[in-house]
Design an enzyme around this catalytic site. Sequence first.
Site, PDB file in Angstrom:
ATOM      1  CG  ASN A 176      10.670   0.670   8.504  1.00  0.00           C
ATOM      2  OD1 ASN A 176      11.601   1.427   8.803  1.00  0.00           O
ATOM      3  ND2 ASN A 176       9.403   0.980   8.730  1.00  0.00           N
ATOM      4  CE  LYS A 191       9.553  -4.511   7.499  1.00  0.00           C
ATOM      5  NZ  LYS A 191       8.556  -4.214   8.544  1.00  0.00           N
ATOM      6  CG  LEU A 251      -1.887  -1.148   1.382  1.00  0.00           C
ATOM      7  CD1 LEU A 251      -2.756  -0.942   2.613  1.00  0.00           C
ATOM      8  CD2 LEU A 251      -2.749  -1.308   0.153  1.00  0.00           C
ATOM      9  CB  SER A 252       4.459   1.843   0.535  1.00  0.00           C
ATOM     10  OG  SER A 252       4.562   1.221   1.797  1.00  0.00           O
ATOM     11  CE1 TYR A 272      -3.544  -2.437   5.510  1.00  0.00           C
ATOM     12  CE2 TYR A 272      -1.775  -2.366   7.124  1.00  0.00           C
ATOM     13  CZ  TYR A 272      -2.207  -2.561   5.820  1.00  0.00           C
ATOM     14  OH  TYR A 272      -1.308  -2.906   4.843  1.00  0.00           O
ATOM     15  CG  ASN A 327       7.401 -14.799  20.451  1.00  0.00           C
ATOM     16  OD1 ASN A 327       6.322 -15.332  20.225  1.00  0.00           O
ATOM     17  ND2 ASN A 327       8.535 -15.464  20.375  1.00  0.00           N
ATOM     18  N   GLY A 328       7.093 -11.965  17.419  1.00  0.00           N
ATOM     19  CA  GLY A 328       7.786 -11.887  16.145  1.00  0.00           C
ATOM     20  C   GLY A 328       8.390 -10.514  15.922  1.00  0.00           C
ATOM     21  CG  ASP A 353       7.863  -0.754  11.433  1.00  0.00           C
ATOM     22  OD1 ASP A 353       7.114  -0.141  10.651  1.00  0.00           O
ATOM     23  OD2 ASP A 353       8.463  -1.800  11.124  1.00  0.00           O
TER      24      ASP A 353
END
Length: 349
Positions: free
Chosen positions: A91, A70, A20-21, A291, A191-192, A106
Site C-alpha cells: 500500500n 495492491k 481521502l488520502s 469508518y 478472509n479478504g 496497514d
Amino acid sequence: MIKGTTKLLGVIGHPVEHSLSPAMHNAAISHLGVDFVYLPFPVKPGDLKAAIAGFAAIGVRGFSITIPHKQAILPLLSEVSPIARAIGAVNTVYLTDKGWCGTNTDVEGFLVPLQTPPTPPYQGGAKDATSPLERGNTAVESDSPPYETRAVESCPPPYQGGAVESCPPPYQGGARGGSDWSQKVAVILGNGGAARAVVAGCAQLGCAEIHVVGRNEQNLAEFQQSWVNSPRPVQNLQVHTWENLSMLISQADLLVNTTPVGMYPQGEKSPVAEGALDRISAGAIVYDLIYTPNPTQFLKDAQLRGARAIDGLEMLVQQGAAALKIWLDKESVPVDVMRQALRQHLGLD
C-alpha cells in the site's frame, strides 16, 4: 503554493477520485511547512507499469496504492518488505537508490489503537453521521460475509510452526485479562485482503488464538495454508465457516470486522446479528475497519453490550502517518492534524 521545487507524492488507483488520502496528507504537509504536495493519480490496470516508470522519470518521491493495484504492483518493484510479502499486498511505495520499494503500513495502522489508550470517539462518543462520500469507506478492501446456512465441515488443524514477532506494548486495559495478549483470542470476520493485514497484526500482538470466519471452505483453507509458507508464519490460526460465529464471539477478546457490511450507504446493516453479539463479553474490544458511518451499527450494538469500540478512521490515519514518515524521512508527523482533517472532510465534527 505549488512551485517548481515542490516534490510530488500521491495515490494511485482506479478509480481514485474518492480517496481521502490527499485531505489528510496535505493537511500534514501544510502543518509541517515542507515543500511537498500529495495528489491523486487515476491509473488504469493496463497502465500500471508505464505509470510507475513515469513517476520515476519526473521525480515522484513516493505514492500510496489502492484498488486494484495492491497485488499487481509487486512484480514491478525492486524490493518488497517482508510484511508486504506476508500480506501479499503493497500500500506504500517509496524511491531509493535501488528503485521503487514497497511496503505495507496497514498492519501498523491496525495496531496503533490497540497499543495506546483510546480517545474519543472510541469510547462511545462518536457521532452517527452520513458521509457525503459514496465510496471508499473502509481502511482496506475486504470480502463480504454470507448469511446462508450450510453444513459445517471440521476445520483443518491450526498451523503450529513459526515464531510470532514481538511488538510494542499493547493497549493497556482493553480486552479481558489485562494487557498480556498471549492469553487473548482474536476473531476476524472476513478472509479478504483486509483480513490478511489484521491476521498479521494479531500475530504481532502475540494472540493465543486467531480465528478467521468466512463463507467458502476452499477459500478459507487456502487462506490458512498461505500463512504456512509465509515470510512471517502465524501460529494458532484457525478458519471457520459463518455458522460457528456465535460460539466464537463468546470466546473473543478482540472481534474485528474486515467486511464491507454496514458501510455507507447501507449503514443500518451489521455483519453480526444482534442475537449473536449478545454473547460478547463486557470489556472485549470490537473493531470495525469501516469508518463511514461513524460509528457503524456493528459498533453501536457492541457498545450497548459493554464492549470497547474502535472504528476504522484511526487505522486510516495511522497507516497514512506511517507512510508519510517514510516519504518525508521524519520520526514523527502531525497525526492529530491528519485525523482532524479527515473528520472535517467526512462531516464528523
